[in-house]
Structure formats: C-alpha cells, structure tokens
Scaffold this motif. Structure first.
Motif, PDB file in Angstrom:
ATOM      1  N   ASP A 132      12.829   7.940   1.613  1.00  0.00           N
ATOM      2  CA  ASP A 132      12.821   7.885   3.078  1.00  0.00           C
ATOM      3  C   ASP A 132      11.436   8.070   3.693  1.00  0.00           C
ATOM      4  O   ASP A 132      11.211   7.694   4.831  1.00  0.00           O
ATOM      5  CB  ASP A 132      13.782   8.918   3.665  1.00  0.00           C
ATOM      6  CG  ASP A 132      15.229   8.567   3.364  1.00  0.00           C
ATOM      7  OD1 ASP A 132      15.573   7.371   3.414  1.00  0.00           O
ATOM      8  OD2 ASP A 132      16.005   9.490   3.078  1.00  0.00           O
ATOM      9  N   ASP A 133      10.501   8.632   2.927  1.00  0.00           N
ATOM     10  CA  ASP A 133       9.137   8.786   3.453  1.00  0.00           C
ATOM     11  C   ASP A 133       8.286   7.540   3.207  1.00  0.00           C
ATOM     12  O   ASP A 133       7.104   7.519   3.498  1.00  0.00           O
ATOM     13  CB  ASP A 133       8.469  10.025   2.866  1.00  0.00           C
ATOM     14  CG  ASP A 133       8.215   9.922   1.369  1.00  0.00           C
ATOM     15  OD1 ASP A 133       8.680   8.948   0.719  1.00  0.00           O
ATOM     16  OD2 ASP A 133       7.547  10.823   0.822  1.00  0.00           O
ATOM     17  N   GLY A 134       8.887   6.488   2.652  1.00  0.00           N
ATOM     18  CA  GLY A 134       8.187   5.229   2.431  1.00  0.00           C
ATOM     19  C   GLY A 134       7.548   5.090   1.067  1.00  0.00           C
ATOM     20  O   GLY A 134       6.996   4.042   0.748  1.00  0.00           O
ATOM     21  N   THR A 135       7.614   6.125   0.227  1.00  0.00           N
ATOM     22  CA  THR A 135       7.074   6.016  -1.123  1.00  0.00           C
ATOM     23  C   THR A 135       8.056   5.252  -2.010  1.00  0.00           C
ATOM     24  O   THR A 135       9.247   5.187  -1.732  1.00  0.00           O
ATOM     25  CB  THR A 135       6.795   7.403  -1.736  1.00  0.00           C
ATOM     26  OG1 THR A 135       7.994   8.183  -1.700  1.00  0.00           O
ATOM     27  CG2 THR A 135       5.678   8.126  -0.995  1.00  0.00           C
ATOM     28  N   VAL A 136       7.517   4.669  -3.072  1.00  0.00           N
ATOM     29  CA  VAL A 136       8.308   3.867  -4.008  1.00  0.00           C
ATOM     30  C   VAL A 136       8.772   4.764  -5.150  1.00  0.00           C
ATOM     31  O   VAL A 136       7.949   5.419  -5.794  1.00  0.00           O
ATOM     32  CB  VAL A 136       7.438   2.729  -4.603  1.00  0.00           C
ATOM     33  CG1 VAL A 136       8.253   1.853  -5.541  1.00  0.00           C
ATOM     34  CG2 VAL A 136       6.800   1.905  -3.506  1.00  0.00           C
ATOM     35  N   TRP A 137      10.081   4.806  -5.421  1.00  0.00           N
ATOM     36  CA  TRP A 137      10.562   5.555  -6.579  1.00  0.00           C
ATOM     37  C   TRP A 137       9.992   4.889  -7.825  1.00  0.00           C
ATOM     38  O   TRP A 137      10.021   3.662  -7.957  1.00  0.00           O
ATOM     39  CB  TRP A 137      12.086   5.580  -6.640  1.00  0.00           C
ATOM     40  CG  TRP A 137      12.718   6.411  -5.572  1.00  0.00           C
ATOM     41  CD1 TRP A 137      13.496   5.982  -4.544  1.00  0.00           C
ATOM     42  CD2 TRP A 137      12.628   7.834  -5.421  1.00  0.00           C
ATOM     43  NE1 TRP A 137      13.890   7.036  -3.757  1.00  0.00           N
ATOM     44  CE2 TRP A 137      13.376   8.186  -4.273  1.00  0.00           C
ATOM     45  CE3 TRP A 137      11.968   8.837  -6.122  1.00  0.00           C
ATOM     46  CZ2 TRP A 137      13.491   9.500  -3.828  1.00  0.00           C
ATOM     47  CZ3 TRP A 137      12.090  10.143  -5.674  1.00  0.00           C
ATOM     48  CH2 TRP A 137      12.854  10.467  -4.549  1.00  0.00           C
ATOM     49  N   ALA A 138       9.451   5.680  -8.759  1.00  0.00           N
ATOM     50  CA  ALA A 138       8.817   5.140  -9.961  1.00  0.00           C
ATOM     51  C   ALA A 138       9.145   5.985 -11.174  1.00  0.00           C
ATOM     52  O   ALA A 138       9.384   7.191 -11.064  1.00  0.00           O
ATOM     53  CB  ALA A 138       7.304   5.073  -9.772  1.00  0.00           C
ATOM     54  N   VAL A 139       9.158   5.334 -12.336  1.00  0.00           N
ATOM     55  CA  VAL A 139       9.346   5.998 -13.628  1.00  0.00           C
ATOM     56  C   VAL A 139       8.273   5.444 -14.562  1.00  0.00           C
ATOM     57  O   VAL A 139       8.107   4.213 -14.650  1.00  0.00           O
ATOM     58  CB  VAL A 139      10.756   5.735 -14.207  1.00  0.00           C
ATOM     59  CG1 VAL A 139      10.876   6.299 -15.609  1.00  0.00           C
ATOM     60  CG2 VAL A 139      11.827   6.319 -13.294  1.00  0.00           C
ATOM     61  N   HIS A 140       7.551   6.314 -15.224  1.00  0.00           N
ATOM     62  CA  HIS A 140       6.463   5.925 -16.123  1.00  0.00           C
ATOM     63  C   HIS A 140       5.448   5.018 -15.419  1.00  0.00           C
ATOM     64  O   HIS A 140       4.947   4.048 -15.997  1.00  0.00           O
ATOM     65  CB  HIS A 140       6.988   5.245 -17.384  1.00  0.00           C
ATOM     66  CG  HIS A 140       7.914   6.096 -18.198  1.00  0.00           C
ATOM     67  ND1 HIS A 140       7.527   7.286 -18.765  1.00  0.00           N
ATOM     68  CD2 HIS A 140       9.219   5.929 -18.519  1.00  0.00           C
ATOM     69  CE1 HIS A 140       8.547   7.817 -19.407  1.00  0.00           C
ATOM     70  NE2 HIS A 140       9.584   7.018 -19.269  1.00  0.00           N
ATOM     71  N   GLY A 176       0.790  -1.232   0.000  1.00  0.00           N
ATOM     72  CA  GLY A 176       0.000   0.000   0.000  1.00  0.00           C
ATOM     73  C   GLY A 176       0.820   1.279   0.000  1.00  0.00           C
ATOM     74  O   GLY A 176       0.282   2.355   0.243  1.00  0.00           O
ATOM     75  N   ARG A 177       2.110   1.198  -0.290  1.00  0.00           N
ATOM     76  CA  ARG A 177       2.958   2.399  -0.339  1.00  0.00           C
ATOM     77  C   ARG A 177       2.837   3.046  -1.722  1.00  0.00           C
ATOM     78  O   ARG A 177       3.014   2.379  -2.733  1.00  0.00           O
ATOM     79  CB  ARG A 177       4.394   2.031  -0.028  1.00  0.00           C
ATOM     80  CG  ARG A 177       4.562   1.605   1.413  1.00  0.00           C
ATOM     81  CD  ARG A 177       6.014   1.262   1.708  1.00  0.00           C
ATOM     82  NE  ARG A 177       6.155   0.922   3.103  1.00  0.00           N
ATOM     83  CZ  ARG A 177       5.946  -0.303   3.594  1.00  0.00           C
ATOM     84  NH1 ARG A 177       5.582  -1.283   2.802  1.00  0.00           N
ATOM     85  NH2 ARG A 177       6.102  -0.547   4.878  1.00  0.00           N
ATOM     86  N   HIS A 178       2.576   4.340  -1.739  1.00  0.00           N
ATOM     87  CA  HIS A 178       2.360   5.053  -2.996  1.00  0.00           C
ATOM     88  C   HIS A 178       3.650   5.191  -3.802  1.00  0.00           C
ATOM     89  O   HIS A 178       4.742   5.285  -3.246  1.00  0.00           O
ATOM     90  CB  HIS A 178       1.774   6.446  -2.730  1.00  0.00           C
ATOM     91  CG  HIS A 178       0.348   6.384  -2.293  1.00  0.00           C
ATOM     92  ND1 HIS A 178      -0.698   6.367  -3.178  1.00  0.00           N
ATOM     93  CD2 HIS A 178      -0.207   6.305  -1.066  1.00  0.00           C
ATOM     94  CE1 HIS A 178      -1.831   6.286  -2.516  1.00  0.00           C
ATOM     95  NE2 HIS A 178      -1.561   6.245  -1.225  1.00  0.00           N
ATOM     96  N   TYR A 179       3.475   5.233  -5.128  1.00  0.00           N
ATOM     97  CA  TYR A 179       4.596   5.454  -6.041  1.00  0.00           C
ATOM     98  C   TYR A 179       4.893   6.952  -6.086  1.00  0.00           C
ATOM     99  O   TYR A 179       3.985   7.772  -6.032  1.00  0.00           O
ATOM    100  CB  TYR A 179       4.271   4.982  -7.451  1.00  0.00           C
ATOM    101  CG  TYR A 179       4.170   3.483  -7.619  1.00  0.00           C
ATOM    102  CD1 TYR A 179       4.348   2.597  -6.551  1.00  0.00           C
ATOM    103  CD2 TYR A 179       3.893   2.943  -8.855  1.00  0.00           C
ATOM    104  CE1 TYR A 179       4.264   1.234  -6.731  1.00  0.00           C
ATOM    105  CE2 TYR A 179       3.805   1.576  -9.049  1.00  0.00           C
ATOM    106  CZ  TYR A 179       3.987   0.720  -7.984  1.00  0.00           C
ATOM    107  OH  TYR A 179       3.903  -0.627  -8.172  1.00  0.00           O
ATOM    108  N   ARG A 180       6.174   7.281  -6.196  1.00  0.00           N
ATOM    109  CA  ARG A 180       6.635   8.664  -6.346  1.00  0.00           C
ATOM    110  C   ARG A 180       7.265   8.761  -7.729  1.00  0.00           C
ATOM    111  O   ARG A 180       8.369   8.300  -7.973  1.00  0.00           O
ATOM    112  CB  ARG A 180       7.644   9.019  -5.262  1.00  0.00           C
ATOM    113  CG  ARG A 180       8.178  10.446  -5.383  1.00  0.00           C
ATOM    114  CD  ARG A 180       9.073  10.808  -4.221  1.00  0.00           C
ATOM    115  NE  ARG A 180       8.349  10.786  -2.968  1.00  0.00           N
ATOM    116  CZ  ARG A 180       7.539  11.752  -2.547  1.00  0.00           C
ATOM    117  NH1 ARG A 180       7.367  12.829  -3.273  1.00  0.00           N
ATOM    118  NH2 ARG A 180       6.917  11.656  -1.382  1.00  0.00           N
ATOM    119  N   GLU A 181       6.522   9.347  -8.654  1.00  0.00           N
ATOM    120  CA  GLU A 181       6.936   9.443 -10.054  1.00  0.00           C
ATOM    121  C   GLU A 181       8.021  10.501 -10.243  1.00  0.00           C
ATOM    122  O   GLU A 181       7.869  11.640  -9.801  1.00  0.00           O
ATOM    123  CB  GLU A 181       5.723   9.808 -10.913  1.00  0.00           C
ATOM    124  CG  GLU A 181       6.015   9.937 -12.384  1.00  0.00           C
ATOM    125  CD  GLU A 181       6.122   8.594 -13.087  1.00  0.00           C
ATOM    126  OE1 GLU A 181       6.775   8.550 -14.140  1.00  0.00           O
ATOM    127  OE2 GLU A 181       5.553   7.608 -12.595  1.00  0.00           O
TER     128      GLU A 181
END
Length: 187
Positions: free
Chosen positions: A145-153, A53-58
């Motif tokens: 570090d805030d728990g979001t997932v690094w994401a691309v596209h 449930g961790r949000h992606y960070r685009e």
C-alpha cells in the motif's frame, strides 16, 4: 536515620530509571538507509526499483505473497479477460493508509512493461485498444500500500502471460471469430 536511607534508595531508583531509558533510544533500533531508523515493519526496502522508480520491498520466501495470471480472449470482441490467483495476499480496499502491511496491497497490470491498471480485485477486462496487433507480455505485479514492490530474492513478485492479438478472422460459414489467441506462459 531511616528517612535518609529511604531518600537514598529513592534517588538510586530514579538514577537507574534514567540510565535505563537512555539505553532505550533509537541507537539500539535497526538502521535503515542513510543510518536512520527503518520505518518499515515489514521486510527490507531495497535500492532496486521497477520501471516507474518504485523500490522493492524484500520479504523472505516463506509466507511471501504470490500471484498467478490467466488471460483469455473475450468472445464478444477483441478484448481480453484477466483472472488473477493470489496466495498469502489480500487486496486492499480503497482508502487504506499508505503503509506496508504483510501480504496486503494492490496489483498493477502491465502490458509490455507499461502500467494499464491498478487492481483491487482479482478480475479485469483488458480493452482491445490496450493490446494492439502482435505478441505482448501481460504482467501482474504485487505492490504494498505504500507503493513499494513486493520482492523475493531481489526480484518482484509477479506473473506474466504472453498473448498474441490478431485481427478477426472469417470462418467457413461466414461468421467472424475474435482474433486474439492466448499463448499462456507464467514467469
């Protein structure tokens, strides 16, 4: 009457300052989810989430963090040695503030989609008990570090290696060799 001109000029300057500051409120700031101001200085938080449930960070492809994974059997037992290669990414030390900073964070190591470790270093010893007999997917996924997932596209920044764990086998001279055999394949 020069004092009245000075007073009028001072009042006009005050009025301009007050009017100018009114235009600098949050109404001009970029909007985030729900119409509020986006607290993120890095990327855009998406609605997409990982298994936990961790949000992606685009972030844009240019300069985005990258990770590679290599998993090899440990010659001493049925465990595995995991080595990560990262680009445009640095591991955060323990105790950093929980906020997103470009190209910084931790790596979660997943076996078949289940988190087994949170890494702050590029090497890890994966115990045999975490990888039962059969073929498995070992994934390294980058998190801010805030728990979001690094994401691309819209896809998480990660790398996966496929491995096959088998029981130990006897060699013709009677000695035993570890059963795990890596089947590397990055995704």
């Amino acid at each position: 009457m020069s004092w009245s001109r000075a007073l009028l000029t001072a009042l006009a300057v005050c009025a301009l300052l007050l009017a100018g500051s009114a235009g600098c409120g949050s109404g001009d700031a970029p909007k985030g989810k729900g119409g509020g101001v986006s607290p993120s200085p890095v990327g855009k938080v998406l609605d997409n989430t990982d298994e936990q449930g961790r949000h992606y960070r685009e972030v844009s492809k240019s300069g985005a963090p990258e990770v590679g994974i290599e998993v090899e059997p440990d010659a001493a037992d049925d465990s595995w040695d995991v080595r990560l290669t990262v680009h445009d990414f640095r591991f955060s030390p323990v105790g950093v503030r929980p906020r997103a900073v470009a190209g910084r964070g931790t790596v979660r190591l997943l076996v078949d989609g289940r988190t087994v470790a949170r890494l702050r270093v590029p090497e890890y010893h994966l115990a045999a008990g975490l990888v039962p007999h059969g073929t498995h997917h070992v994934t390294a996924r980058l998190y801010a570090d805030d728990g979001t997932v690094w994401a691309v596209h819209g896809k998480p920044v990660q790398s996966t290696a496929d491995i096959t764990a088998s029981s130990t086998q006897a060699t013709p001279d009677g000695s035993e060799v570890p059963g795990p055999t890596p089947t590397q394949g990055e995704k």
